[in-house]
Design an enzyme around this catalytic site. Structure first.
Site, mmCIF file in Angstrom:
data_model
loop_
_atom_site.group_PDB
_atom_site.id
_atom_site.type_symbol
_atom_site.label_atom_id
_atom_site.label_comp_id
_atom_site.label_asym_id
_atom_site.label_seq_id
_atom_site.Cartn_x
_atom_site.Cartn_y
_atom_site.Cartn_z
ATOM 1 N N GLY A 59 -3.894 4.887 -6.540
ATOM 2 C CA GLY A 59 -2.665 4.192 -6.180
ATOM 3 C C GLY A 59 -2.946 2.934 -5.392
ATOM 4 O O GLY A 59 -4.060 2.390 -5.415
ATOM 5 N N CYS A 60 -1.949 2.454 -4.692
ATOM 6 C CA CYS A 60 -2.075 1.223 -3.909
ATOM 7 C C CYS A 60 -3.265 1.294 -2.968
ATOM 8 O O CYS A 60 -3.404 2.233 -2.192
ATOM 9 C CB CYS A 60 -0.786 0.985 -3.122
ATOM 10 S SG CYS A 60 -0.875 -0.434 -2.003
ATOM 11 N N PHE A 61 -4.124 0.292 -3.028
ATOM 12 C CA PHE A 61 -5.342 0.359 -2.219
ATOM 13 C C PHE A 61 -5.096 0.149 -0.727
ATOM 14 O O PHE A 61 -5.958 0.473 0.088
ATOM 15 C CB PHE A 61 -6.431 -0.596 -2.728
ATOM 16 C CG PHE A 61 -5.997 -1.973 -3.148
ATOM 17 C CD1 PHE A 61 -4.992 -2.667 -2.506
ATOM 18 C CD2 PHE A 61 -6.632 -2.599 -4.217
ATOM 19 C CE1 PHE A 61 -4.627 -3.952 -2.899
ATOM 20 C CE2 PHE A 61 -6.281 -3.882 -4.628
ATOM 21 C CZ PHE A 61 -5.268 -4.559 -3.960
#
Length: 225
Positions: A59-61
């Site tokens: 997912g979003c880093f």
């Protein structure tokens, strides 16, 4: 990825057990993030003395970076893109969901202080949800997939064995979707680095990532610094 730059009148109050009270102009909301109780890996990478590298996608880093930066023994974490070509490893191209990249983090760690297996445990239990398909949370698309990019054959063996172990233990109510992939890692743009720490009042950080970091700290106090 939902990354609004809208400045809202938000405030955050920490509660017990990794819960956060998110207060906005429109009302009140409680976001609860709980780590999944997973066993430590039955097998781990052989001990080494020199710094080692691990690459994870989930997912979003922004949130992944913050969780791993909070682990004792981790020397650095870099946000970036893995699994695609160098020519298309930019946010403006990756966000179109057709480059083959996954948002990922490169974790450089001291194996005398924290093992690859321990990082895997954090990855599966609290850094992201390995059972989600097509993205993570509000972020949809293949660039938000759950994946591990082993850096050598031993990492691949250990990661594969751990996925099988978690499946046999029925650690999750749903099947694990995490895949072992190959591909180079390319650092993301500078404005993506250390985003969690540089923008603590960003709505996305407050809504999705601060509860995740709090859950890590409350579940693994012996690993957190």
């Amino acid at each position: 990825m939902i990354r609004s730059t809208l400045k809202l009148p938000l405030s955050l109050a920490a509660l017990a057990g990794g819960a956060f009270l998110l207060i906005a102009a429109g009302g009140l909301r409680i976001e609860k993030v709980s780590a999944v109780a997973v066993p430590p890996p039955a097998v781990d990478v052989s001990k080494a003395k020199k710094p080692q590298t691990a690459v994870f996608a989930g997912g979003c880093f922004w949130g992944m970076e913050a969780v791993f930066q909070s682990v004792k023994g981790v020397q650095s974490v870099t946000n970036g893109y893995a699994g695609g070509a160098a020519a298309t490893a930019t946010y403006d191209q990756v966000k179109n969901e057709n480059t083959g990249h996954a948002e990922a983090v490169k974790v450089v760690y001291d194996p005398t202080r924290v093992s690859y297996g321990t990082l895997l445990r954090v990855f599966f239990s609290v850094a992201h949800d390995p059972t989600q398909k097509g993205g993570q949370g509000p972020d949809r698309g293949p660039s938000y997939r759950s994946a591990i990019f082993p850096q050598n054959a031993e990492q691949r063996r250990v990661a594969g064995a751990y996925i099988a172990q978690l499946g046999q233990a029925k650690a999750f109510a749903k099947p694990i979707t995490t895949k072992l992939e190959i591909g180079s890692f390319y650092p993301a743009e500078e404005y993506h680095q250390d985003f969690f720490w540089r923008h603590p009042t960003h709505p996305y950080i407050m809504r999705w990532d601060q509860p995740k970091v709090a859950a890590f700290r409350s579940t693994y106090p012996q690993l957190a610094h």
